[in-house]
Design an enzyme around this catalytic site. Structure first.
Site, PDB file in Angstrom:
ATOM      1  N   HIS A  62       0.840  -1.209   0.000  1.00  0.00           N
ATOM      2  CA  HIS A  62       0.000   0.000   0.000  1.00  0.00           C
ATOM      3  C   HIS A  62       0.866   1.247   0.000  1.00  0.00           C
ATOM      4  O   HIS A  62       2.074   1.166   0.148  1.00  0.00           O
ATOM      5  CB  HIS A  62      -1.010  -0.018   1.153  1.00  0.00           C
ATOM      6  CG  HIS A  62      -0.411   0.121   2.526  1.00  0.00           C
ATOM      7  ND1 HIS A  62       0.411  -0.833   3.087  1.00  0.00           N
ATOM      8  CD2 HIS A  62      -0.525   1.102   3.463  1.00  0.00           C
ATOM      9  CE1 HIS A  62       0.765  -0.450   4.310  1.00  0.00           C
ATOM     10  NE2 HIS A  62       0.217   0.725   4.562  1.00  0.00           N
ATOM     11  N   HIS A  64       1.409   3.955   1.859  1.00  0.00           N
ATOM     12  CA  HIS A  64       1.921   4.769   2.966  1.00  0.00           C
ATOM     13  C   HIS A  64       3.449   4.910   2.917  1.00  0.00           C
ATOM     14  O   HIS A  64       4.164   3.944   2.605  1.00  0.00           O
ATOM     15  CB  HIS A  64       1.472   4.179   4.313  1.00  0.00           C
ATOM     16  CG  HIS A  64       0.024   4.452   4.606  1.00  0.00           C
ATOM     17  ND1 HIS A  64      -0.732   3.684   5.456  1.00  0.00           N
ATOM     18  CD2 HIS A  64      -0.806   5.432   4.150  1.00  0.00           C
ATOM     19  CE1 HIS A  64      -1.963   4.172   5.514  1.00  0.00           C
ATOM     20  NE2 HIS A  64      -2.035   5.223   4.731  1.00  0.00           N
ATOM     21  N   ASP A  66       5.795   4.929   5.064  1.00  0.00           N
ATOM     22  CA  ASP A  66       6.652   4.006   5.820  1.00  0.00           C
ATOM     23  C   ASP A  66       6.711   2.621   5.166  1.00  0.00           C
ATOM     24  O   ASP A  66       7.385   1.726   5.675  1.00  0.00           O
ATOM     25  CB  ASP A  66       6.220   3.915   7.296  1.00  0.00           C
ATOM     26  CG  ASP A  66       4.825   3.341   7.483  1.00  0.00           C
ATOM     27  OD1 ASP A  66       3.923   3.674   6.688  1.00  0.00           O
ATOM     28  OD2 ASP A  66       4.635   2.549   8.424  1.00  0.00           O
ATOM     29  N   HIS A  67       6.038   2.463   4.025  1.00  0.00           N
ATOM     30  CA  HIS A  67       6.109   1.201   3.269  1.00  0.00           C
ATOM     31  C   HIS A  67       6.747   1.364   1.891  1.00  0.00           C
ATOM     32  O   HIS A  67       7.196   0.383   1.308  1.00  0.00           O
ATOM     33  CB  HIS A  67       4.711   0.578   3.129  1.00  0.00           C
ATOM     34  CG  HIS A  67       4.164   0.106   4.453  1.00  0.00           C
ATOM     35  ND1 HIS A  67       4.074  -1.217   4.792  1.00  0.00           N
ATOM     36  CD2 HIS A  67       3.737   0.808   5.541  1.00  0.00           C
ATOM     37  CE1 HIS A  67       3.610  -1.322   6.044  1.00  0.00           C
ATOM     38  NE2 HIS A  67       3.390  -0.106   6.507  1.00  0.00           N
ATOM     39  N   HIS A 128      -7.625  -0.520   5.402  1.00  0.00           N
ATOM     40  CA  HIS A 128      -6.576   0.375   5.916  1.00  0.00           C
ATOM     41  C   HIS A 128      -6.366   1.498   4.892  1.00  0.00           C
ATOM     42  O   HIS A 128      -6.333   2.676   5.227  1.00  0.00           O
ATOM     43  CB  HIS A 128      -5.308  -0.428   6.152  1.00  0.00           C
ATOM     44  CG  HIS A 128      -4.129   0.357   6.620  1.00  0.00           C
ATOM     45  ND1 HIS A 128      -4.069   0.948   7.870  1.00  0.00           N
ATOM     46  CD2 HIS A 128      -2.945   0.649   6.019  1.00  0.00           C
ATOM     47  CE1 HIS A 128      -2.899   1.564   8.000  1.00  0.00           C
ATOM     48  NE2 HIS A 128      -2.205   1.399   6.892  1.00  0.00           N
ATOM     49  N   ASP A 145      -0.312  -3.584   6.314  1.00  0.00           N
ATOM     50  CA  ASP A 145      -0.975  -3.060   7.509  1.00  0.00           C
ATOM     51  C   ASP A 145      -2.448  -3.460   7.573  1.00  0.00           C
ATOM     52  O   ASP A 145      -3.261  -2.786   8.208  1.00  0.00           O
ATOM     53  CB  ASP A 145      -0.877  -1.531   7.543  1.00  0.00           C
ATOM     54  CG  ASP A 145       0.540  -1.046   7.823  1.00  0.00           C
ATOM     55  OD1 ASP A 145       1.425  -1.884   8.091  1.00  0.00           O
ATOM     56  OD2 ASP A 145       0.752   0.179   7.770  1.00  0.00           O
ATOM     57  N   HIS A 183       4.272  -4.427  10.897  1.00  0.00           N
ATOM     58  CA  HIS A 183       4.720  -3.771  12.144  1.00  0.00           C
ATOM     59  C   HIS A 183       4.791  -4.767  13.304  1.00  0.00           C
ATOM     60  O   HIS A 183       4.041  -5.751  13.339  1.00  0.00           O
ATOM     61  CB  HIS A 183       3.744  -2.660  12.564  1.00  0.00           C
ATOM     62  CG  HIS A 183       3.750  -1.470  11.665  1.00  0.00           C
ATOM     63  ND1 HIS A 183       4.550  -0.366  11.885  1.00  0.00           N
ATOM     64  CD2 HIS A 183       3.043  -1.205  10.543  1.00  0.00           C
ATOM     65  CE1 HIS A 183       4.334   0.538  10.929  1.00  0.00           C
ATOM     66  NE2 HIS A 183       3.417   0.053  10.098  1.00  0.00           N
TER      67      HIS A 183
HETATM   68 ZN   LIG Z   1      -0.116   1.812   6.420  1.00  0.00          ZN
END
Ligand SMILES: [Zn+2]
Length: 272
Positions: A62, A64, A66-67, A128, A145, A183
């Protein structure tokens, strides 16, 4: 019969406070790795340098940061040094917010990397984010996530019906499927799981095991689908005890698993 592929080896790279970037070793090509959700390039490059391996592809679940944040730097690095000079495949969901994608994959589509001996089924798992996907193959699930051990992602873009359906899809995978989440949230998730189901023996046992692993500096992941069906309240919305707990929290009757899910998700958002 087990659906695990004994030839699939996956290792974690830690990033930021609690992210995992999963590195999959190519079964057919020792020394080549596929990175899942590289939010940061530096720890991936450090692991490549340490192990002498090269990056052969990137999978994204996805959009985001942080990915996906490490992708541009990894591409620059691959263009200079990797085996697919300048052509590292970046595979993920169709989403304009992911600008580095070289190939979009869609629900139920196979994501094949034949040179590497890897093949995954793409699962659309909105909730998400709307375009979130998971990769399932070789007895392993890379779910970003959407599903966490003993918990699930926050519902930023989807609705409870959608996200409950996504989690049900993952719950229906074979029980021995290894679950690689984005995570390390397991310990905190278990505190909430036990608030919902205080007498869940499987969750209590798992809490002890996770405490031991974390105290030893080990990841709690991967989990398995079978374990999650026993300990994860978000996969247990059709269980009478979970529904009862959600109804007590909501102070009203709830009409079904999707409403139970929505109540749990909102309860968890405010849970300390
Ligand atoms: Zn995420």
């Amino acid at each position: 019969m087990s659906n695990l592929d004994p030839h699939l080896h996956v290792r974690p790279v830690r990033a930021f406070a609690d992210n995992y970037i999963w590195l999959i070793e190519a079964p057919k090509r020792p020394g080549l790795l596929v990175a899942v959700d590289p939010g940061d390039a530096a720890p991936v490059l450090a692991e490549l340098a340490r192990s002498g391996a090269s990056l052969a592809a990137i999978l994204l679940t996805h959009h985001h940061p942080d990915h996906i944040g490490g992708v541009p730097e990894l591409l620059r690095h691959a263009a200079l040094r990797g085996p697919n000079a300048g052509a590292l495949p970046v595979i993920g969901p169709e989403d304009a917010r992911i600008t580095t994608l070289t190939r979009a994959v869609h629900d139920a589509e196979r994501c094949e990397l034949p040179d590497l001996g890897l093949s995954f089924e793409t699962l659309a798992v909105p909730g998400h984010t709307v375009s979130h996907i998971a990769f399932y193959g070789h007895g392993a699930l890379f779910c970003g996530d959407t599903l966490f051990s003993a918990g699930c992602g926050r519902m930023f873009e989807g609705n409870p019906t959608q996200m409950n359906a996504s989690l049900t899809k993952l719950r229906n995978l074979p029980p021995d499927t290894r679950v690689y989440c984005g995570h390390e949230y397991t310990a905190a998730n278990l505190r909430f799981a036990l608030a919902v189901e205080p007498a869940n023996d499987a969750a209590l046992d798992y809490q002890g095991e996770v405490e031991r692993l974390r105290a030893a500096g080990e990841p709690s992941l991967p989990s398995t689908v079978g374990l999650e069906t026993r300990v994860n309240p978000f996969l247990r919305c059709d269980q009478a005890g979970v529904a009862k707990s959600a109804e007590i929290h909501a102070g009203k009757r709830l009409a079904g698993p999707a409403e139970v899910f929505g109540t749990l998700r909102a309860w968890k958002d405010g849970f300390r």
